[in-house]
Every structure is written in structure tokens, then in C-alpha cells.
Design an enzyme around this catalytic site. Structure first.
Site, short mmCIF file in Angstrom:
data_model
loop_
_atom_site.label_atom_id
_atom_site.label_comp_id
_atom_site.label_asym_id
_atom_site.label_seq_id
_atom_site.Cartn_x
_atom_site.Cartn_y
_atom_site.Cartn_z
N TYR A 97 0.89 -1.15 0.09
CA TYR A 97 -0.38 -0.13 -0.18
C TYR A 97 0.66 1.10 -0.03
O TYR A 97 0.63 2.11 0.84
CB TYR A 97 -1.03 0.16 1.46
CG TYR A 97 -1.68 -0.87 1.25
CD1 TYR A 97 -1.82 -2.19 0.32
CD2 TYR A 97 -2.78 -1.00 2.33
CE1 TYR A 97 -3.69 -2.76 0.06
CE2 TYR A 97 -3.69 -1.68 2.10
CZ TYR A 97 -4.30 -2.81 1.53
OH TYR A 97 -4.88 -4.10 0.91
N HIS A 123 0.02 -12.01 1.26
CA HIS A 123 -1.07 -11.04 -0.07
C HIS A 123 -0.89 -12.20 -1.25
O HIS A 123 -0.29 -11.85 -2.08
CB HIS A 123 0.06 -9.82 -0.36
CG HIS A 123 -1.29 -8.35 -0.70
ND1 HIS A 123 -0.72 -7.47 -0.23
CD2 HIS A 123 -2.57 -8.53 -0.72
CE1 HIS A 123 -2.05 -6.71 -0.38
NE2 HIS A 123 -2.83 -7.43 -0.59
#
Length: 275
Positions: free
Chosen positions: A69, A133
Site C-alpha cells: 500500500y 498477500h
């Protein structure tokens, strides 16, 4: 009950209890390669701090971030200073995002380095929940990667409290749930296909975090139906949902999302009380 303080959901048997809505922070640190309907500027430190304070006042205790992010983790460290005990932090391992491109590494060495880096960025000595992820090859990551095993070791060492995987397939979600505390899955009115993962987690008392709960802003219904309220009704109708991650930097949207979540949660609580 007019606050999310009144609603907390357990993550397996970890002792972690999360608010039914979580604050997603991809928009705190990254505005490239995202799937929202319109572009946006990253918030200032003051605006981000105000949003975090608003979320806390509304009863949110879960904050979701990731190395992928952008600068989200680095920004959250200072922003959460002095209030670490108020928040359940969820971060990730496996995906890196640099120069507009994602790369993936599910080795034990990278997993450990990633956690050590996240601890420094977040200015904490422990991360509550860490998810792998996924790049979409869920079963290969689970069966042939080293990340799940390394996260188990990191949990035993006390550097993380719980772990799991952000998956992209039904088979991967179920297998990850078998081997961890929690999964993060896509589940919304437009994309209900991963419901079997939720069914499995409900039966086996595993945590479930929902990503893309509002289809990244793309939920659209007929003019007579409020898409946000309909989304909340849909999500919380399933008993497995621990928390839905809402990635907003708009204070009005955050307040509206919480209000509509509470409408649904209170209705469900009343129905349960009458049984």
C-alpha cells in the site's frame, strides 16, 4: 446500540476481537494501480489523523495496511503513536509495490524481513494480524511456499498474534482457513462466489475479513435501493463475517458506512434476542 463499540467479533481462538467494520488504508499511501472508479490525492497527515480519530470515536478498532500500500505503513507509525492499544493492526506479507509494479515473494526469508520492516515502519513490537498477500495462485503458495510456516514461527515468537491469507479462490480460501486463524476474501453483492469459504469458516470458527465489501465503489443497484445499506445487509447476513474493510478517506463516507452497518447489526441483534 449506536456505536460499533457494542459489537466485537472474535478471530478464531486468538483472543483478538475486531469491530465489524475496519478502516482500510490503501488510500493513505498509494494512488497508482488501484481499482477505484475515480482518481484521488493522498490525504495530508492531518486529514489522515482526523480520519483515524473519527474511526476510533465511531467504535472502529481494526486498521488494515500492507507493504504493497505504498507509504501506508510508514505513515501509520507516527499517526498511531500514543494510541497503539486502541487498535488491532492487520498487515500483509508477500507483495511489494514499487515503481507502479507489484512483485511477489513467499519465501521464509522474505516473510521474516517483511515483518521486521513492518514492525519498524509501524513503530510497534507486535503486529496483531498478518495475512499473506496472494498473487492469485493460492494453492501453490500454500503447498509450495514458505510464508505460512514462517508466520506460524513468528506467532510462536510473539512478533505477531495471528496469521492467515488474503486469497483469491474458493479452494485457496478453504485451504488457508484450515491452516491458519483467518482469511480475507472478496465478498459483495456483485461478487458472491467465495461464499463457500465463509461457510467453511463459520463451521470451523475461523476469522473472516471481507475485502472489496463495496466492490471498490462499483456497487450499483436500482434507484429505489440504497447500495450501501443493501451491501451491509448482505455482508452481515452471513455469520462468518468478522469485519468488512472499508477503504475510504472521506469522513462523510466513513460516518455513513458506520451508520448503515449499525442499522443492519442492530436489526440482527433484535432478531436474535426475539428467538
Amino acid at each position: 446500540m449506536n456505536s460499533l463499540f457494542n459489537f466485537r467479533h472474535a478471530i478464531a481462538d486468538t483472543g483478538i476481537r475486531v469491530s465489524p467494520l475496519g478502516l482500510g488504508t490503501v488510500k493513505f499511501g498509494r494512488n497508482q494501480g488501484v481499482k477505484y472508479p475515480s482518481g484521488f490525492e493522498l490525504p495530508s497527515d492531518q486529514d489522515a489523523a482526523n480520519l483515524i480519530a473519527q474511526g476510533k470515536d465511531l467504535g472502529i478498532n481494526l486498521i488494515d495496511t500492507a507493504p504493497a500500500y505504498g507509504t501506508s505503513e510508514e505513515r501509520l507509525g507516527p499517526l498511531l503513536k500514543g494510541q497503539r492499544h486502541d487498535w488491532i493492526i492487520c498487515s500483509k506479507v508477500g507483495e511489494e509495490f514499487e515503481l507502479g509494479q507489484s512483485t511477489f515473494d513467499f519465501s521464509a526469508a522474505h516473510t521474516r524481513r517483511s515483518i521486521e520492516r513492518s514492525l519498524q515502519r509501524l513503530q510497534t513490537d507486535m503486529i496483531d494480524l498478518v495475512l499473506i498477500h496472494s498473487d492469485g495462485n493460492d494453492l501453490d503458495i500454500i503447498d509450495n511456499g514458505e510464508a505460512l510456516g514462517e508466520l506460524e514461527k513468528l506467532k510462536q515468537e510473539g512478533l505477531i498474534r495471528a496469521f492467515g491469507m488474503s486469497t483469491k479462490t474458493v479452494a485457496g480460501g478453504i485451504e488457508a482457513a484450515k491452516r491458519s486463524d483467518c482469511v480475507m476474501v472478496t465478498y459483495n453483492l456483485n461478487q458472491p462466489e467465495e461464499k463457500p469459504v465463509l461457510d467453511y469458516c463459520a463451521q470451523h470458527h475461523k476469522g473472516v475479513l471481507i475485502k472489496k465489501a463495496l466492490a471498490s465503489g462499483h456497487i450499483a443497484l436500482d434507484d429505489s435501493t440504497d447500495p450501501i445499506q443493501a451491501s451491509m445487509d448482505f455482508l452481515y447476513a452471513h455469520p462468518a463475517v468478522s469485519s468488512a474493510i472499508i477503504g475510504t478517506i472521506n469522513p462523510r463516507h466513513l460516518a455513513d458506512n458506520v451508520s448503515k452497518a449499525l442499522t443492519t447489526l442492530n436489526r440482527l441483534a433484535c432478531a436474535d434476542a426475539k428467538r
